[in-house]
Design a protein around this motif. Structure first.
Motif, short mmCIF file in Angstrom:
data_model
loop_
_atom_site.label_atom_id
_atom_site.label_comp_id
_atom_site.label_asym_id
_atom_site.label_seq_id
_atom_site.Cartn_x
_atom_site.Cartn_y
_atom_site.Cartn_z
N ALA A 1 43.58 43.86 44.59
CA ALA A 1 44.32 45.41 43.74
C ALA A 1 43.65 45.33 42.80
N LYS A 2 44.10 44.97 41.81
CA LYS A 2 43.41 45.17 40.35
C LYS A 2 42.49 45.08 40.34
N ALA A 3 41.71 44.01 40.43
CA ALA A 3 40.34 43.79 40.78
C ALA A 3 39.51 44.53 41.46
N SER A 4 39.57 45.20 42.49
CA SER A 4 39.21 46.25 44.10
C SER A 4 38.92 47.06 42.80
N LEU A 5 40.32 47.90 42.14
CA LEU A 5 40.63 48.87 41.32
C LEU A 5 39.54 49.21 40.40
N LEU B 1 41.13 44.45 34.43
CA LEU B 1 40.65 43.27 34.65
C LEU B 1 41.11 42.35 34.07
N GLU B 2 41.22 42.41 32.33
CA GLU B 2 42.69 41.69 31.60
C GLU B 2 43.58 41.19 31.87
N GLU B 3 44.75 42.14 33.10
CA GLU B 3 45.15 42.10 33.72
C GLU B 3 45.64 41.29 34.52
N ALA B 4 44.78 41.06 35.39
CA ALA B 4 44.13 40.89 36.07
C ALA B 4 44.46 39.29 36.55
N MET B 5 43.18 38.93 34.72
CA MET B 5 42.77 37.85 35.19
C MET B 5 43.78 36.63 34.86
N THR B 6 45.43 37.30 34.05
CA THR B 6 46.48 36.32 33.91
C THR B 6 47.31 36.49 34.93
N LEU B 7 46.97 36.99 36.15
CA LEU B 7 47.14 36.84 37.54
C LEU B 7 46.91 35.24 37.83
N ARG B 8 45.50 34.56 37.83
CA ARG B 8 44.09 34.34 37.97
C ARG B 8 43.05 33.85 37.14
N GLY C 1 41.18 31.76 34.95
CA GLY C 1 39.47 31.09 35.96
C GLY C 1 39.25 31.66 36.53
N ASN C 2 39.27 32.21 37.26
CA ASN C 2 38.41 32.59 38.75
C ASN C 2 37.13 33.08 38.18
N ALA C 3 36.42 32.70 38.57
CA ALA C 3 35.32 32.96 38.49
C ALA C 3 34.52 34.17 38.60
N GLU C 4 35.16 34.56 39.54
CA GLU C 4 34.46 36.39 40.38
C GLU C 4 34.76 37.15 39.03
N GLY C 5 36.17 37.44 39.20
CA GLY C 5 37.25 38.40 37.82
C GLY C 5 36.55 37.74 36.82
N LEU C 6 36.36 36.79 36.15
CA LEU C 6 35.80 36.79 34.73
C LEU C 6 34.26 36.95 34.39
#
Length: 215
Positions: A145-149, A166-173, A175-180
């Motif tokens: 939800a955060k990444a999609s928002l 996205l910075e908040e989302a990356m704390t949840l995952r 190393g996630n390539a799509e998020g990075l």
């Protein structure tokens, strides 16, 4: 008794790999079992999922329609009906199902996320943003939800907010390539060059790990 026996036979056929015959039995149970019989509801849900997995969206829709008639408080059945309707391009029908699911279970963030996706498919960006935000409020650790928002905000050029999400989302995952990748893209638009260098290094490491794992 006949319906209960058909349900058991359908499950046995499925375990034997005979899904076509199994779904026939389960749909018989789905439509014929007493309304209050739990196994009737289970038959509708199983048949609907099997039809969906087999690419038979129309028959899946029928199974989930019977499921919600049997139990209008089954939010999962409403949600599944919405997913199939959305796949068929029936976005308004999907939204009605998702909204009903959310009314039944307002604490389930996935229902708002699904609404957001349906709004996106229908080209309603601002409505999608509102529902992604609702999903994040209900479940703050909901990565998708955060990444999609963040992604939905980029056409509106709200890059700073996208970076924050996205910075908040990356704390949840981490190393996630799509998020990075998305974070790097957003950072370029706010000239966050120092952070961008670290993100690109992390992205390269993530991609290399995937390649070495054969993903």
């Amino acid at each position: 008794l006949a319906s209960r026996a058909a349900h058991k036979r359908g499950m046995l056929l499925e375990s034997m790999g005979r899904r076509v015959a199994a779904t026939q039995d389960l749909m018989t149970v789905c439509t014929a079992a007493p309304v209050k019989a739990k196994y009737g509801q289970e038959a509708c849900m199983d048949a609907g999922m099997w039809f969906y997995e087999g690419g038979e969206a129309g028959r899946a829709t029928r199974a989930f329609q019977v499921a919600v008639r049997r139990d209008p408080t089954n939010d999962r059945a409403w949600s599944n009906h919405g997913v199939v309707s959305q796949q068929m391009g029936r976005f308004e029908e999907a939204l009605r199902s998702y909204k009903t699911a959310a009314r039944v279970r307002p604490d389930a963030a996935t229902h708002y996320f699904n609404m957001a996706k349906a709004h996106q498919d229908a080209g309603r960006v601002r409505d999608a943003i509102a529902m992604f935000r609702r999903a994040v409020i209900v479940q703050p650790d909901y990565y998708e939800a955060k990444a999609s928002l963040a992604g939905a905000l980029t056409p509106l050029r709200k890059w700073g907010k996208a970076v924050q999400l996205l910075e908040e989302a990356m704390t949840l995952r981490p190393g996630n390539a799509e998020g990075l990748y998305l974070l790097g893209f957003a950072l370029m638009h706010v000239c966050g060059w120092e952070k961008l260098a670290d993100v690109m290094e992390s992205l390269q490491t993530s991609v290399e790990k995937r390649l070495s794992a054969g993903e």
